[in-house]
Design a protein around this motif. Structure first.
Motif, short mmCIF file in Angstrom:
data_model
loop_
_atom_site.label_atom_id
_atom_site.label_comp_id
_atom_site.label_asym_id
_atom_site.label_seq_id
_atom_site.Cartn_x
_atom_site.Cartn_y
_atom_site.Cartn_z
N ARG A 37 0.84 -1.20 0.00
CA ARG A 37 0.00 0.00 0.00
C ARG A 37 0.87 1.26 0.00
O ARG A 37 0.63 2.19 -0.76
CB ARG A 37 -0.94 0.03 1.19
N MET A 40 2.54 1.76 -3.37
CA MET A 40 1.56 2.19 -4.37
C MET A 40 1.15 3.65 -4.14
O MET A 40 0.96 4.40 -5.09
CB MET A 40 0.34 1.27 -4.38
N GLN A 41 1.02 4.05 -2.89
CA GLN A 41 0.66 5.44 -2.60
C GLN A 41 1.79 6.38 -2.94
O GLN A 41 1.55 7.50 -3.40
CB GLN A 41 0.26 5.59 -1.13
N ASN A 92 -4.36 -1.64 -4.79
CA ASN A 92 -4.68 -0.92 -3.55
C ASN A 92 -6.05 -1.29 -3.01
O ASN A 92 -6.23 -1.44 -1.81
CB ASN A 92 -4.60 0.60 -3.75
N HIS A 93 -7.02 -1.44 -3.90
CA HIS A 93 -8.37 -1.83 -3.47
C HIS A 93 -8.37 -3.23 -2.85
O HIS A 93 -9.05 -3.47 -1.85
CB HIS A 93 -9.35 -1.77 -4.65
N ASN A 96 -6.82 -2.99 0.57
CA ASN A 96 -7.79 -2.41 1.52
C ASN A 96 -8.80 -3.46 1.98
O ASN A 96 -9.13 -3.52 3.17
CB ASN A 96 -8.51 -1.22 0.90
#
Length: 179
Positions: A37, A40-41, A92-93, A96
């Motif tokens: 995450r 990716m962010q 990312n989804h 999450n």
């Protein structure tokens, strides 16, 4: 682990969660995915890079190898499958959703806490203890936000509930009763 292209984010996350649990690598995989995450962010175009047909496959696979080099073999395999399905923009989804499943099974509640002024450590600890008991959670993670327009009190928002004990809310309720 049985993944296919037709699965949604939640189904992929659940399948990977169950696989990691079965392989007794859940904590390591969770830590890997929190790193995913963050990467990716920090690199918002990375998903598009992997799905770009104009970029040579060898270049993408080298970046993928660098991207996953510190992860467990289980996580590497999972991410490689996501890459093969051309779903890197969705990673990312999926992460999450995995985190939600992990938190639910570990009875961890993540909540946004909105106050007019920053909480002291003592206030945060007491609020966390009370909220954990109310939610029957082992652990509470607060993301604190300071909004002076709250005036006083606290608003706590979880994924599906809002507990509004703010002075602003109470004044609005009083106003409705009077008028």
């Amino acid at each position: 682990m049985k993944l296919n292209r037709n699965m949604d984010h939640g189904q992929m996350a659940r399948a990977f969660y169950e696989h990691a649990l079965e392989k007794e690598q859940l904590a390591a995989v969770f830590n890997d995915l929190m790193d995913v995450r963050q990467i990716m962010q920090n690199n918002p175009d990375l998903g598009r890079f992997f799905n770009n047909r104009a970029i040579e496959k060898a270049n993408k696979e080298q970046v993928l190898a660098d991207f996953t080099k510190e992860f467990t073999e289980l996580t590497k395999s999972f991410i490689h499958t996501i890459y093969e399905y051309r779903m890197m923009e969705e990673l990312n989804h999926i992460v999450n959703e995995f985190e939600k499943i992990y938190d639910h099974h570990n009875r961890t509640v993540v909540a946004k806490v909105i106050t007019a002024v920053p909480l002291t450590k003592d206030q945060r600890d007491r609020l966390s203890a009370v909220f954990a008991e109310k939610m029957k959670a082992k652990k509470v993670i607060f993301n604190e936000i300071v909004e002076p327009e709250v005036l006083g009190g606290v608003i706590i928002e979880t994924e599906d509930q809002v507990f509004d004990g703010s002075l602003r809310f109470n004044l609005e309720q009083l106003k409705k009763q009077i008028f």
